[in-house]
Design an enzyme around this catalytic site. Structure first.
Site, short mmCIF file in Angstrom:
data_model
loop_
_atom_site.label_atom_id
_atom_site.label_comp_id
_atom_site.label_asym_id
_atom_site.label_seq_id
_atom_site.Cartn_x
_atom_site.Cartn_y
_atom_site.Cartn_z
N GLU A 1 0.94 -1.28 0.09
CA GLU A 1 -0.14 -0.04 0.17
C GLU A 1 0.78 1.30 -0.08
O GLU A 1 2.09 1.16 0.34
CB GLU A 1 -1.11 0.00 1.16
N GLU B 1 4.35 -0.35 1.05
CA GLU B 1 4.39 -0.92 -0.31
C GLU B 1 4.33 -2.43 -0.69
O GLU B 1 4.70 -2.84 -1.87
CB GLU B 1 6.00 -0.28 -1.05
#
Lengths: 339, 339
Positions: free
Chosen positions: B161, B305
């Site tokens: 994310e 991420e």
């Protein structure tokens, strides 16, 4: 160790597109490797792994869950590709050497095994010194020569070991070198039960009493008295790597005790050691603590062979790749934030 | 989860040329993946990584060290190959998707970014629900659809994310779902100082008071009230993976909160989740503990991420390779010892 490249690498880490520090230990690893390699582009493509195998005279006291014949059988297994380190080395595209530094029985010629057998195992250190001074020197040189054998290509060196009984030797060595009671270090090794561990402890205590005078001397004498051929060879390799400027990834308990010996012989070599993991063998944590080592992984491994170090190689490589390959804030045109 | 293959894999681990248990957590991983894949040859060649990016209305309260524009800038960076996850995905030869589920500003067409923008970020949950019920469903479906988009090839799924402000949303969500005080969870995120963390805590407390009635309802309503588009999309992806029989490697704090939501919605999906690492964000440890999760790595990463999960992929692959590639005692003609 190169301070200029350390500073450059630290500065670069601050410029990469991530919150500063957010890659945690991977940032420290990249900076460390950049500094050790004196390079702006740290690179660990070429890894040299060497497994040193030898037998231990103290096996006469019955200190392992496995019979002594397993050492030789595993030497064949390393060469045949069936052992854990064989599988890992292949995956890492690492150079894998297997060196027989002293199995009890002489082995047939085996493709992929270097025969450097010093003797039919060490002597039982409950009765005499494990090695003669000359044997200990010979073992150290085997490690040294192995490092030199591929030194131009080696970006990272890993020493692994195989020797039924060698947690007994390593525990005895660490007890003396750290001046601590063997109770604080002794453990099951490959799988002793509680009674077996108690027996192993008694054997170690007997050896320490037997050699009081010798064990009061320098680390080299301690190594000669209680060590193994493979442990001495590892220490020799570590000392050579440090002297020649090659980063070393240390494996588990035995490997860390060999690093401890190397540090006792030459304190400055510690800069070149990266500790890969904390094993399940209880003494490992103690020795790591004494060395102020912060191992990367804690996966309850306790196999030896260099396997724990091999498992950590991708982390080191990823640290380098991120350092070299990520965009900077400027390249990506990103504001650095406003703390 | 396949008990037959679990038993077969456990039996094989006992036969491999190593002391039983000596590969530690790598043995558990191999057995788990063999069982999840219902295969005697666990394989993680094909990894699907998807980064979900979205903005958060709560940024109006000033809860991050970075400006909101960084979310969009990082979306471009993911696609251009400059972000940590881009570098790692390439090294792992993983499929990397980048999905814009709701940046504040609409983005230009970017090669390598899927535009699934639901809205101009979520609403500020200090004033209203972060999402409408429909938006929350839409986000869950985006995750679901992404899993299906390459389902035949996917052996392991990772959701990452990006969303400036999303540790605030995740902390609020976890506080409610674990019924604990936000003080026990709140942390610096990308880099708040102590004062910033205190302010973030106050913002979360205000939101929890504002929505008392809503937050007493089911996990889906909690998600809608406090979540983000990217968090909902991750939860949707996780639920779909579990339902479709695809192992999931969970990343850091935000990712673990999405897994918590998925488990609250469908308890059985926990079998499919492997927890990659424990991040430096203090709340992560608490949420992992509540899920009885044992993360593989603890490297003080806190980037998101999917980077922590990506860093752990080689460990899982090595576990599989060792399981499949090592010789058995019988093959190597080695005595198993005589404990």
């Amino acid at each position: 160790v190169d301070k200029t490249h350390e500073q450059k690498a630290l500065a670069r880490q601050q410029q990469l597109t991530k919150p500063p520090g957010s890659l945690g230990q991977l940032e420290n690893l990249a900076v460390k490797i950049a500094s050790l390699q004196a390079s702006e582009i740290p690179d660990l493509t070429h890894v040299h792994i060497t497994v040193y195998a030898a037998d231990h005279g103290v096996m006469a006291e019955g200190v392992s869950a496995f019979p002594q014949s397993v050492t030789a059988a595993m030497v064949r297994n390393f060469a045949n590709g069936g052992a854990a380190i064989s599988v890992l080395a292949q995956e890492l595209m690492a150079k894998l050497d297997v060196i027989n530094v002293g199995t009890v029985e002489a082995l047939e010629e085996i493709l992929g095994v270097l025969d450097k057998r010093i003797d039919a195992g060490t002597a039982n250190f409950c009765q005499s010194s494990a090695m003669t001074e000359q044997q200990c020197q010979q073992a150290l040189l085997i490690g040294r020569d192995n490092v030199f054998s591929d030194i131009e290509n080696t970006q990272l060196y890993i020493a692994g070991e195989m020797g039924i009984g060698n947690t007994t030797a390593a525990t005895a060595l660490a007890s003396v070198l750290l001046a601590c009671d063997p109770t604080d270090l002794v453990g099951p090794g490959t799988g002793l039960d509680q009674q077996g561990v108690q027996h192993k402890l008694n054997v170690i205590r007997r050896a320490l009493e037997q050699h009081t005078t010798q064990l009061d001397k320098d680390a080299l004498t301690v190594l000669q008295t209680l060590g193994g051929f493979e442990i001495a060879a590892m220490a020799g390799a570590y000392l050579t790597c440090a002297k020649q400027g090659i980063p070393v990834l240390i494996d588990g308990f035995i490997s860390t005790v060999a690093a401890l010996i190397a540090e006792k012989i030459q304190a400055s070599c510690k800069d070149w050691f990266i500790y890969s993991h904390q094993s399940a063998e209880p003494g490992h944590q103690v020795v790591l603590g004494a060395l102020n080592a912060e191992p990367l992984l804690k996966l309850d491994m306790r196999l030896g062979e260099g396997s724990g170090a091999a498992v950590a190689v991708p982390l080191l490589r990823q640290a380098c790749l991120l350092h070299n390959g990520m965009a900077t804030f400027e390249q990506a045109n990103i504001s650095k934030g406003d703390k």
